[in-house]
Design an enzyme around this catalytic site. Structure first.
Site, PDB file in Angstrom:
ATOM      1  N   GLN A   3       0.862  -1.860   0.144  1.00 27.09           N
ATOM      2  CA  GLN A   3      -0.305   0.156   0.360  1.00 27.09           C
ATOM      3  C   GLN A   3       1.109   0.969   0.182  1.00 27.09           C
ATOM      4  OE1 GLN A   3      -2.547  -2.061   3.050  1.00 27.09           O
ATOM      5  NE2 GLN A   3      -3.432   0.095   2.553  1.00 27.09           N
ATOM      6  N   PHE A  11      -6.025  -4.090   3.175  1.00 30.71           N
ATOM      7  CA  PHE A  11      -6.285  -3.388   4.827  1.00 30.71           C
ATOM      8  C   PHE A  11      -5.928  -3.585   5.986  1.00 30.71           C
ATOM      9  CE2 PHE A  11      -9.160  -7.238   2.700  1.00 30.71           C
ATOM     10  CZ  PHE A  11     -10.020  -6.679   1.968  1.00 30.71           C
ATOM     11  N   GLU A  19       0.492  -1.700   4.540  1.00 32.59           N
ATOM     12  CA  GLU A  19       0.908  -0.180   5.101  1.00 32.59           C
ATOM     13  C   GLU A  19       2.279   0.059   4.952  1.00 32.59           C
ATOM     14  OE1 GLU A  19      -2.453   2.164   6.823  1.00 32.59           O
ATOM     15  OE2 GLU A  19       0.144   3.582   7.192  1.00 32.59           O
ATOM     16  N   ARG A  33      -5.096   7.682  17.042  1.00 33.05           N
ATOM     17  CA  ARG A  33      -6.468   7.048  16.517  1.00 33.05           C
ATOM     18  C   ARG A  33      -7.761   7.003  16.946  1.00 33.05           C
ATOM     19  NH1 ARG A  33      -9.166   8.383  10.912  1.00 33.05           N
ATOM     20  NH2 ARG A  33      -7.375   9.731   9.914  1.00 33.05           N
ATOM     21  N   ARG A  54      -7.957  -1.639   8.918  1.00 29.37           N
ATOM     22  CA  ARG A  54      -9.234  -0.782   8.768  1.00 29.37           C
ATOM     23  C   ARG A  54      -9.930  -0.352   9.948  1.00 29.37           C
ATOM     24  NH1 ARG A  54     -13.494  -4.027   4.384  1.00 29.37           N
ATOM     25  NH2 ARG A  54     -14.133  -1.459   3.869  1.00 29.37           N
ATOM     26  N   PHE A  68      -7.586   1.729  12.017  1.00 23.83           N
ATOM     27  CA  PHE A  68      -7.014   2.272  12.446  1.00 23.83           C
ATOM     28  C   PHE A  68      -7.036   2.721  13.988  1.00 23.83           C
ATOM     29  CE2 PHE A  68      -2.934   4.952  12.122  1.00 23.83           C
ATOM     30  CZ  PHE A  68      -1.901   4.211  11.505  1.00 23.83           C
ATOM     31  N   THR A 103      -3.753  11.785   9.788  1.00 21.86           N
ATOM     32  CA  THR A 103      -3.782  12.534  11.170  1.00 21.86           C
ATOM     33  C   THR A 103      -2.036  13.346  12.023  1.00 21.86           C
ATOM     34  OG1 THR A 103      -3.568  10.757  12.439  1.00 21.86           O
ATOM     35  CG2 THR A 103      -6.044  11.996  13.074  1.00 21.86           C
ATOM     36  N   ALA A 138      -6.172   5.223   5.247  1.00 24.35           N
ATOM     37  CA  ALA A 138      -6.928   6.386   5.885  1.00 24.35           C
ATOM     38  C   ALA A 138      -7.948   7.189   5.680  1.00 24.35           C
ATOM     39  CB  ALA A 138      -5.698   7.651   6.508  1.00 24.35           C
ATOM     40  N   GLU A 153     -13.361   2.810   5.649  1.00 24.69           N
ATOM     41  CA  GLU A 153     -12.723   2.655   6.441  1.00 24.69           C
ATOM     42  C   GLU A 153     -14.064   2.313   7.307  1.00 24.69           C
ATOM     43  OE1 GLU A 153      -9.080   4.814   7.149  1.00 24.69           O
ATOM     44  OE2 GLU A 153      -8.386   3.028   8.632  1.00 24.69           O
TER      45      GLU A 153
HETATM   46  N1  MTE Z   1     -11.783  -3.031   0.056  1.00 23.40           N
HETATM   47  C1  MTE Z   1     -10.888  -3.863  -0.285  1.00 23.40           C
HETATM   48  N2  MTE Z   1     -11.449  -4.496  -1.195  1.00 23.40           N
HETATM   49  N3  MTE Z   1      -9.339  -3.798   0.242  1.00 23.40           N
HETATM   50  C2  MTE Z   1      -9.090  -3.761   0.489  1.00 23.40           C
HETATM   51  O1  MTE Z   1      -7.720  -4.114   1.291  1.00 23.40           O
HETATM   52  N4  MTE Z   1      -9.035  -1.323   2.675  1.00 23.40           N
HETATM   53  C3  MTE Z   1      -9.505  -0.838   3.352  1.00 23.40           C
HETATM   54  C4  MTE Z   1     -10.482  -0.049   2.437  1.00 23.40           C
HETATM   55  N5  MTE Z   1     -11.471  -0.533   1.646  1.00 23.40           N
HETATM   56  C5  MTE Z   1      -9.982  -2.679   1.535  1.00 23.40           C
HETATM   57  C6  MTE Z   1     -10.531  -2.015   1.280  1.00 23.40           C
HETATM   58  C7  MTE Z   1      -8.853   0.037   4.555  1.00 23.40           C
HETATM   59  S1  MTE Z   1      -7.898   0.045   5.674  1.00 23.40           S
HETATM   60  C8  MTE Z   1      -8.150   1.480   3.895  1.00 23.40           C
HETATM   61  S2  MTE Z   1      -7.704   2.646   4.633  1.00 23.40           S
HETATM   62  C9  MTE Z   1      -8.890   1.854   2.403  1.00 23.40           C
HETATM   63  O2  MTE Z   1     -10.109   1.161   1.452  1.00 23.40           O
HETATM   64  C10 MTE Z   1      -8.645   2.481   0.914  1.00 23.40           C
HETATM   65  O3  MTE Z   1      -8.309   2.700   0.058  1.00 23.40           O
HETATM   66  P1  MTE Z   1      -9.235   4.086  -0.318  1.00 23.40           P
HETATM   67  O4  MTE Z   1      -8.599   5.682   0.956  1.00 23.40           O
HETATM   68  O5  MTE Z   1      -8.845   4.156  -1.110  1.00 23.40           O
HETATM   69  O6  MTE Z   1     -10.483   4.287   0.659  1.00 23.40           O
HETATM   70  C1  QUE Z   2      -4.431   7.034   9.164  1.00 23.02           C
HETATM   71  C2  QUE Z   2      -4.017   6.454   8.691  1.00 23.02           C
HETATM   72  C3  QUE Z   2      -2.378   6.832   8.950  1.00 23.02           C
HETATM   73  C4  QUE Z   2      -1.828   7.288   9.774  1.00 23.02           C
HETATM   74  C5  QUE Z   2      -2.502   8.364  11.324  1.00 23.02           C
HETATM   75  C6  QUE Z   2      -4.338   7.999  10.829  1.00 23.02           C
HETATM   76  C7  QUE Z   2      -1.389   5.910   8.534  1.00 23.02           C
HETATM   77  C8  QUE Z   2       0.021   6.352   8.295  1.00 23.02           C
HETATM   78  C9  QUE Z   2       0.541   7.110   9.068  1.00 23.02           C
HETATM   79  C10 QUE Z   2       1.559   7.549   9.743  1.00 23.02           C
HETATM   80  C11 QUE Z   2       2.438   8.311  10.491  1.00 23.02           C
HETATM   81  C12 QUE Z   2       3.097   9.070  10.956  1.00 23.02           C
HETATM   82  C13 QUE Z   2       4.440   8.196   9.775  1.00 23.02           C
HETATM   83  C14 QUE Z   2       4.028   7.910   9.060  1.00 23.02           C
HETATM   84  C15 QUE Z   2       3.238   6.938   8.591  1.00 23.02           C
HETATM   85  O1  QUE Z   2      -0.484   7.620   9.864  1.00 23.02           O
HETATM   86  O2  QUE Z   2      -1.757   4.817   7.676  1.00 23.02           O
HETATM   87  O3  QUE Z   2       4.680   7.361   8.148  1.00 23.02           O
HETATM   88  O4  QUE Z   2       5.190   8.901   9.830  1.00 23.02           O
HETATM   89  O5  QUE Z   2       0.520   5.414   7.832  1.00 23.02           O
HETATM   90  O6  QUE Z   2      -5.065   8.670  11.472  1.00 23.02           O
HETATM   91  O7  QUE Z   2      -4.473   5.335   8.427  1.00 23.02           O
HETATM   92 MO1  MOS Z   3      -6.105   1.267   6.219  1.00 21.33          MO
HETATM   93  S1  MOS Z   3      -5.505   1.004   8.383  1.00 21.33           S
HETATM   94  O1  MOS Z   3      -5.912   3.083   6.419  1.00 21.33           O
HETATM   95  O2  MOS Z   3      -4.711   1.046   5.603  1.00 21.33           O
END
Ligand code: MTE
Ligand code: QUE
Ligand code: MOS
Length: 752
Positions: A190, A221, A225, A303, A335, A337, A433, A502, A705
């Site tokens: 991701q 999901f 990441e 978060r 998902r 977070f 955030t 996010a 999410e």
């Molecule tokens: N939907 C599918 N089918 N597969 C995935 O891996 N990841 C989820 C969500 N929906 C996911 C999913 C998560 S954790 C996030 S953060 C968002 O998709 C990321 O994509 P978006 O920012 O384009 O919504």
């Molecule tokens: C939601 C998220 C993420 C987040 C904060 C959110 C995330 C993520 C990071 C993050 C923060 C500091 C870093 C970095 C990543 O913050 O996915 O490399 O230095 O990776 O509220 O989903």
């Molecule tokens: Mo989704 S947990 O922010 O990849």
């Protein structure tokens, strides 16, 4: 029209990392991981493995030419263990061989001598031993000490929330291909830039010598990441050392053992209200089971703090987050977070309070919903609030009163079964955030035949982000969707990518793509104006035709593109988008971290079999604020999938480790995820009408999410079902609510 990927998926034509034709001479890597959860490395000898048939190289920390460090937020993670191992599954050595079979055979010849150290798997125990990854993080507002005196009722308790295995269909993997002085990595990540950065650091190279390319993921999901990074970096290291292409794709058991999961939390809370149930004070402490290294744990924990009050107005709040280091694989993004754990806690507290006040929980929830102009306890103003509208539309469409009457009638009509009901409102903040991550770029080319190639930082993982960007670009140009192709995500085309996470993927990259498209459109308007001898404001392109002052001309899109090319107009644009007006002050823990919030309400109804402890989810009925959906089919799919994943988390997905830190639920026979038989019989999802969101592309809203948290409603519906059996007090607040736990609770009361 169906998203471009749908047909390919159905026909099995979509390519994932393991499907790409392997270049000639490709080698296979296999990881030798730590068999113990905490130990000193006394001796590591790979010499026998190196001599084994087909082996080209066996890599250890000594082979790392750069820095053995892949930590992201905190620099505390080695790629290959050096002196100590701190969880079972931690990579120690890598066999690189002509075939996977050769690599697996050689792996058994690696000799590792360990001196075992004490193992901690419990976050409270880690806290007592001072094992915190960062100092406690505290968010607060109001005056808590004074507020307790004004409360008529106070409840307090402890909560245990389990983790969750991501179980993406495609396991972690990468293919690294050396090419003169560069390495190209095809990675199931991701976060392509995270892979690029880590691989460059491991090799001691500049990032410009590492290219990461991602076509799509078979699910992420959040699990890809940060945790795709080590596998990409290992493949790159192996490719650099052997100067041959190297593939590393994990088997399911290896993936389940080595990678981190959703964070389990242990939580203490105290919630106070006046006689009418108006909330006054809330104090909560989150003991996060972070695992052995930081990974994204601190951002996840934050978060939880941001979503501590969910959709409720509470004037006095103090929330403490403790990132507790344990000897488990590093837990990571999943998902929501951290949001789900925070929201679960306040819902648990509200349910306890409702029991004490002898009110239905939904009465309390409704009385305390946030209103426009309120201030979230971290300082952001409640703006474009839709929670009350979602609630009232849900009540109108699905009627709480009738549902309760129907349930009471059923519950009084026989002895074996009881139904339970719960409402789950959600208010979820959209934006990373960590403000700096809220940026994205897009690169758009229009080719001379009028077709369009779009590159962004977005990763397609099944969530439909590619289709959304495609729709946005097609709308700006007003051309057919067929003309638009979303390219793979590639760090040489689009650099410095934030993870697709996010829920911001479509917002950030969609907005960048819209800006890039508008840049080119402006040039096209200028050229057309020149041709028609009018001013650019007189030009429009509507459904592939050029209009002058509202009148259709003979000139079509293709002709305009060719003329523009011929007359040397640039048909490419690179654009950048950064979410405006967001900030967060980490000294005061106050600010405006989110571009906007997503709102919605879910009603859940369940039936428990009092004899067996089994249960069914009868219905989940939702009113959700989608904004103006770019593609309702995608958004519905996201909502249904997220609800199911949320239900799985709170009902059946149970991670079990023994005291030695070994994962016992390490396969699909011991770790149960929802199947079609556990899906709610009835899922109804209504789109909130007249939505409004100037921050999303074409007024859309993030969806990835937020609906996950509707699943939490199932937990409390089950709890209410248990109460209907007469199991009233002291049902432990422990998630998941497995049928075993239901049965134990029923037996404790001898109800059937
Ligand atoms: N939907 C599918 N089918 N597969 C995935 O891996 N990841 C989820 C969500 N929906 C996911 C999913 C998560 S954790 C996030 S953060 C968002 O998709 C990321 O994509 P978006 O920012 O384009 O919504
Ligand atoms: C939601 C998220 C993420 C987040 C904060 C959110 C995330 C993520 C990071 C993050 C923060 C500091 C870093 C970095 C990543 O913050 O996915 O490399 O230095 O990776 O509220 O989903
Ligand atoms: Mo989704 S947990 O922010 O990849």
């Amino acid at each position: 029209m169906k998203p471009a990927d749908v047909l390919k998926h159905v026909k099995g034509e979509s390519l994932f990392t393991d499907d790409f034709p392997e270049p000639q001479g490709t080698l296979y890597a296999y990881i030798f991981d730590s068999p113990k959860a905490h130990a000193k490395i006394k001796r590591l000898d790979v010499s026998k493995a190196e001599k084994s048939k087909g082996v080209v190289s066996v890599l250890t920390a000594k082979d790392i030419t750069g820095e053995n460090q892949i930590g992201n937020i905190v620099q505390d993670e080695t790629l290959l263990a050096e002196n100590e191992v701190s969880y079972i599954g931690e990579p120690v050595a890598v066999v690189v061989a002509e075939s996977l079979k050769d690599a697996k055979r050689a792996k058994k010849l690696i000799e590792l001598e360990l001196e075992e150290l004490p193992v901690i798997t419990d976050p409270r125990q880690a806290y007592e031993k001072g094992e915190l990854i960062v100092p406690p993080i505290i968010f607060s507002s109001g005056d808590l000490d004074a507020a307790w005196n004004r409360c008529d009722v106070i409840v307090e308790d402890k909560i245990e929330i389990g983790g969750q295995e991501h179980l993406y269909l495609e396991t972690q993997g990468a293919l690294a291909i050396p090419n003169e002085d560069k390495i190209k990595i095809i990675s199931s990540t991701q976060s392509p830039t995270a892979v690029q950065r880590a691989a460059a650091k491991i090799l001691g190279w500049g990032m410009h010598r590492v290219e990461v390319d991602v076509l799509r993921l078979g699910g992420g999901f959040g699990g890809k990441e940060d945790q795709a990074t080590p596998f990409g970096a290992i493949a790159a290291l192996a490719a650099a050392v052997t100067n041959r292409p190297v593939k590393l794709v994990l088997s399911r058991p290896d993936d389940m053992r080595m990678t981190g999961k959703r964070h389990p939390y242990s939580i203490d809370f105290r919630l106070g209200a006046d006689k009418s149930g108006k909330l006054i004070a809330y104090e909560v402490t989150y003991y996060q089971n972070s695992g052995a290294v930081a990974d994204l744990s601190t951002a996840v924990l934050e978060r939880s703090l941001f979503h501590t009050t969910n959709s409720y107005r509470i004037p006095n709040v103090k929330a403490t987050g403790l990132a507790c280091r344990t000897n488990l694989p590093p837990n990571t993004a999943f998902r929501g977070f951290g949001g789900p754990q925070g929201m679960f806690a306040i819902e648990a507290a509200l349910n306890k309070l409702a029991e004490k006040l002898n009110l239905p929980a939904w009465e309390l929830q409704k009385r305390n919903l946030i209103r426009e102009g309120d201030i979230f306890y971290y300082g952001q103003k409640v703006k474009d609030n839709q929670i009350e509208r979602c609630w009232s539309e849900a009540e109108e469409s699905y009627s709480i009163k009738e549902t309760i009457e129907k349930i009471n009638l059923f519950n009084n009509s026989q002895n074996r079964y009881r139904k339970g009901f719960a409402v789950m409102p959600i208010t979820f903040g959209i934006s990373f955030t960590s403000s700096f991550l809220n940026q994205a770029s897009a690169l758009i080319h229009i080719y001379t035949d009028g077709s369009v190639g779009v590159s962004t930082a977005a990763i397609e993982m099944g969530q439909g982000v590619n289709e959304k960007i495609r729709i946005a670009v097609a709308r700006v140009f007003s051309v057919n969707l067929d003309r638009i192709k979303i390219e793979s995500t590639n760090t040489t085309r689009v650099s410095n990518t934030s993870p697709t996470a996010a829920s911001t993927g479509a917002d950030l990259n969609g907005n960048a793509a819209i800006i890039a498209s508008k840049n080119i459109l402006e040039r096209l308007h200028k050229k057309a104006a020149e041709i028609f001898n009018v001013s650019p404001e007189d030009i429009e392109i509507i459904e592939e035709a050029v209009y002058v002052r509202g009148k259709k001309t003979e000139m079509k899109w293709e002709e305009l593109i060719w003329r523009s090319y011929f007359e040397r107009v640039s048909l490419s644009s690179h654009a950048f988008y950064a979410t405006p007006d967001i900030y967060f002050d980490r000294e005061k823990n106050q600010g405006q971290p989110f571009a906007y919030h997503v709102f919605g309400v879910a009603f859940t109804e369940v039936t428990i079999d009092g004899l067996l402890g089994t249960y069914t989810v009868d219905s989940v009925k939702v009113v959700h604020d989608f904004g103006e959906s770019l593609n309702p089919q995608i958004d519905l799919g996201q909502t249904e999938g997220a609800i199911m994943q949320g239900i799985g988390w709170v009902t059946m997905e149970e991670l079990v480790q023994n005291k030695d830190g070994r994962l016992l639920s390490n396969s699909l026979s011991t770790y149960k995820i929802p199947d079609i038989f556990s899906a709610p019989a009835d899922v109804e999802i209504r789109f909130l009408e007249n939505p409004h969101n100037p921050n999303g592309p074409f007024n859309s809203k993030a969806i990835g999410e937020p609906p996950f948290m509707y699943g939490i409603g199932t937990y409390f519906a089950l709890r209410n079902g248990l109460k209907a059996f007469g199991v009233s007090d002291n049902i432990p607040l422990s998630s998941p609510m497995t049928p075993e736990k239901v049965l134990l609770a029923l037996h404790s009361k001898q109800v059937v």
